[in-house]
Design a protein around this motif. Structure first.
Motif, PDB file in Angstrom:
ATOM      1  N   VAL A  76       0.954  -1.509   0.430  1.00  0.00           N
ATOM      2  CA  VAL A  76       0.084  -0.201   0.010  1.00  0.00           C
ATOM      3  C   VAL A  76       0.793   1.113  -0.040  1.00  0.00           C
ATOM      4  O   VAL A  76       1.707   1.674   0.860  1.00  0.00           O
ATOM      5  N   ASN A  77       0.273   2.464  -1.014  1.00  0.00           N
ATOM      6  CA  ASN A  77       1.324   3.396  -1.086  1.00  0.00           C
ATOM      7  C   ASN A  77       0.214   4.690  -0.626  1.00  0.00           C
ATOM      8  O   ASN A  77      -0.809   4.819  -0.924  1.00  0.00           O
ATOM      9  N   PRO A  78       1.046   5.268   0.440  1.00  0.00           N
ATOM     10  CA  PRO A  78      -0.486   6.164   0.793  1.00  0.00           C
ATOM     11  C   PRO A  78      -0.975   7.465  -0.123  1.00  0.00           C
ATOM     12  O   PRO A  78      -1.916   7.803   0.306  1.00  0.00           O
ATOM     13  N   GLY A  79       0.804   7.050  -0.728  1.00  0.00           N
ATOM     14  CA  GLY A  79      -0.399   8.315  -1.957  1.00  0.00           C
ATOM     15  C   GLY A  79      -0.843   8.410  -2.929  1.00  0.00           C
ATOM     16  O   GLY A  79      -1.362   8.812  -3.575  1.00  0.00           O
ATOM     17  N   LYS A  80      -1.457   7.254  -3.272  1.00  0.00           N
ATOM     18  CA  LYS A  80      -2.267   6.338  -4.538  1.00  0.00           C
ATOM     19  C   LYS A  80      -3.522   6.003  -3.574  1.00  0.00           C
ATOM     20  O   LYS A  80      -4.453   5.519  -4.136  1.00  0.00           O
ATOM     21  N   THR A  81      -3.627   6.160  -2.380  1.00  0.00           N
ATOM     22  CA  THR A  81      -4.807   5.865  -1.242  1.00  0.00           C
ATOM     23  C   THR A  81      -6.233   7.199  -1.321  1.00  0.00           C
ATOM     24  O   THR A  81      -5.671   8.066  -1.432  1.00  0.00           O
ATOM     25  N   GLN A  82      -7.498   6.695  -2.052  1.00  0.00           N
ATOM     26  CA  GLN A  82      -8.265   6.719  -1.543  1.00  0.00           C
ATOM     27  C   GLN A  82      -9.152   6.590  -1.002  1.00  0.00           C
ATOM     28  O   GLN A  82      -9.621   5.085  -0.747  1.00  0.00           O
ATOM     29  N   TYR A  83      -9.465   7.680  -0.541  1.00  0.00           N
ATOM     30  CA  TYR A  83     -10.522   8.057   0.678  1.00  0.00           C
ATOM     31  C   TYR A  83     -11.840   8.235   0.354  1.00  0.00           C
ATOM     32  O   TYR A  83     -12.327   9.364   0.000  1.00  0.00           O
ATOM     33  N   LEU A  84     -13.043   7.857   0.707  1.00  0.00           N
ATOM     34  CA  LEU A  84     -14.546   8.036   0.383  1.00  0.00           C
ATOM     35  C   LEU A  84     -14.955   8.658   1.605  1.00  0.00           C
ATOM     36  O   LEU A  84     -14.619   8.966   2.342  1.00  0.00           O
ATOM     37  N   SER A  85     -16.240   9.325   1.062  1.00  0.00           N
ATOM     38  CA  SER A  85     -16.027  10.467   1.912  1.00  0.00           C
ATOM     39  C   SER A  85     -18.022  10.187   2.023  1.00  0.00           C
ATOM     40  O   SER A  85     -18.238   9.835   0.701  1.00  0.00           O
ATOM     41  N   GLY A  86     -18.938  11.249   2.931  1.00  0.00           N
ATOM     42  CA  GLY A  86     -20.519  10.602   2.677  1.00  0.00           C
ATOM     43  C   GLY A  86     -20.745  10.127   3.244  1.00  0.00           C
ATOM     44  O   GLY A  86     -21.907   9.986   3.153  1.00  0.00           O
ATOM     45  N   ILE A  87     -20.219   9.013   4.097  1.00  0.00           N
ATOM     46  CA  ILE A  87     -20.673   7.889   5.070  1.00  0.00           C
ATOM     47  C   ILE A  87     -20.351   7.732   5.798  1.00  0.00           C
ATOM     48  O   ILE A  87     -19.431   8.648   6.831  1.00  0.00           O
ATOM     49  N   VAL A  88     -21.470   8.219   6.829  1.00  0.00           N
ATOM     50  CA  VAL A  88     -21.680   8.435   8.000  1.00  0.00           C
ATOM     51  C   VAL A  88     -22.060   7.034   8.611  1.00  0.00           C
ATOM     52  O   VAL A  88     -23.245   6.713   8.545  1.00  0.00           O
ATOM     53  N   LEU A  89     -21.377   7.100  10.187  1.00  0.00           N
ATOM     54  CA  LEU A  89     -22.095   4.994  10.227  1.00  0.00           C
ATOM     55  C   LEU A  89     -22.431   5.991  11.707  1.00  0.00           C
ATOM     56  O   LEU A  89     -21.985   6.997  12.516  1.00  0.00           O
ATOM     57  N   PRO A  90     -22.660   4.628  12.477  1.00  0.00           N
ATOM     58  CA  PRO A  90     -24.091   4.701  13.266  1.00  0.00           C
ATOM     59  C   PRO A  90     -23.016   4.987  14.790  1.00  0.00           C
ATOM     60  O   PRO A  90     -22.050   4.410  14.312  1.00  0.00           O
ATOM     61  N   PRO A  91     -23.733   5.571  15.783  1.00  0.00           N
ATOM     62  CA  PRO A  91     -22.088   4.952  16.572  1.00  0.00           C
ATOM     63  C   PRO A  91     -21.970   3.989  16.755  1.00  0.00           C
ATOM     64  O   PRO A  91     -23.652   2.809  17.324  1.00  0.00           O
ATOM     65  N   PRO A  92     -21.366   3.801  18.444  1.00  0.00           N
ATOM     66  CA  PRO A  92     -21.599   2.477  18.710  1.00  0.00           C
ATOM     67  C   PRO A  92     -22.275   1.829  19.576  1.00  0.00           C
ATOM     68  O   PRO A  92     -22.919   2.638  20.250  1.00  0.00           O
ATOM     69  N   ALA A  93     -22.895   1.092  19.791  1.00  0.00           N
ATOM     70  CA  ALA A  93     -23.643   0.137  20.348  1.00  0.00           C
ATOM     71  C   ALA A  93     -23.273   0.642  21.877  1.00  0.00           C
ATOM     72  O   ALA A  93     -24.449   0.951  23.008  1.00  0.00           O
ATOM     73  N   GLU A  94     -22.220   0.903  22.384  1.00  0.00           N
ATOM     74  CA  GLU A  94     -22.042   1.651  23.606  1.00  0.00           C
ATOM     75  C   GLU A  94     -22.550   2.382  24.481  1.00  0.00           C
ATOM     76  O   GLU A  94     -22.577   2.326  25.125  1.00  0.00           O
ATOM     77  N   ALA A  95     -22.147   3.113  23.284  1.00  0.00           N
ATOM     78  CA  ALA A  95     -22.661   4.455  23.764  1.00  0.00           C
ATOM     79  C   ALA A  95     -24.089   5.119  23.001  1.00  0.00           C
ATOM     80  O   ALA A  95     -24.447   5.559  24.244  1.00  0.00           O
ATOM     81  N   ALA A  96     -25.207   4.313  22.843  1.00  0.00           N
ATOM     82  CA  ALA A  96     -26.149   4.183  22.859  1.00  0.00           C
ATOM     83  C   ALA A  96     -26.937   4.253  24.687  1.00  0.00           C
ATOM     84  O   ALA A  96     -27.065   5.456  25.177  1.00  0.00           O
ATOM     85  N   PRO A  97     -26.414   3.359  24.867  1.00  0.00           N
ATOM     86  CA  PRO A  97     -27.584   3.351  26.335  1.00  0.00           C
ATOM     87  C   PRO A  97     -26.831   4.320  27.038  1.00  0.00           C
ATOM     88  O   PRO A  97     -27.086   5.049  28.213  1.00  0.00           O
ATOM     89  N   ALA A  98     -25.612   5.107  27.046  1.00  0.00           N
ATOM     90  CA  ALA A  98     -25.432   5.916  28.439  1.00  0.00           C
ATOM     91  C   ALA A  98     -25.429   7.543  27.845  1.00  0.00           C
ATOM     92  O   ALA A  98     -26.248   8.141  28.072  1.00  0.00           O
ATOM     93  N   SER A  99     -25.796   7.510  26.529  1.00  0.00           N
ATOM     94  CA  SER A  99     -26.258   8.963  26.268  1.00  0.00           C
ATOM     95  C   SER A  99     -27.838   8.963  26.246  1.00  0.00           C
ATOM     96  O   SER A  99     -28.549   9.899  26.417  1.00  0.00           O
TER      97      SER A  99
END
Length: 105
Positions: A76-99
């Motif tokens: 893997v070459n960091p200069g050729k790595t492509q990152y995807l944007s616009g993907i929203v991940l749900p919060p982790p399951a552990e954080a939901a009960p605390a909130s």
């Protein structure tokens, strides 16, 4: 006495034939046992060989060499790595009960 002698002779012949048949069957079973033991030994040798091959093929250096040589892959070459944007991940399951507990207060 003639009948008794004939009867005893017939019984002796039947016993002799029974003994020969039993010995033949015992030899046949012994040969089958020896073949089974030889096959078991061969299968055990094959199993050991396959375990060695599996451990040799599972080494990371071997995998990397195969990936480079046969599959024409490169590290893997960091200069050729492509990152995807616009993907929203749900919060982790552990954080939901605390909130949820904080929201009740």
């Amino acid at each position: 006495m003639n009948r008794l002698t004939f009867f005893l002779l017939a019984a002796l012949i039947l016993c002799a034939l029974s003994l020969v048949s039993a010995q033949h069957q015992a030899r046949t079973l012994f040969v089958a046992l020896e073949r089974g033991l030889a096959e078991e030994k061969q299968l055990d040798i094959d199993w050991s060989r396959l375990q060695y091959q599996q451990s040799a093929l599972g080494k990371s250096a071997r995998i990397a060499d195969t990936a480079r040589a046969q599959l024409k892959m490169a590290p893997v070459n960091p200069g050729k790595t492509q990152y995807l944007s616009g993907i929203v991940l749900p919060p982790p399951a552990e954080a939901a009960p605390a909130s949820a507990a904080e929201a009740r207060r």
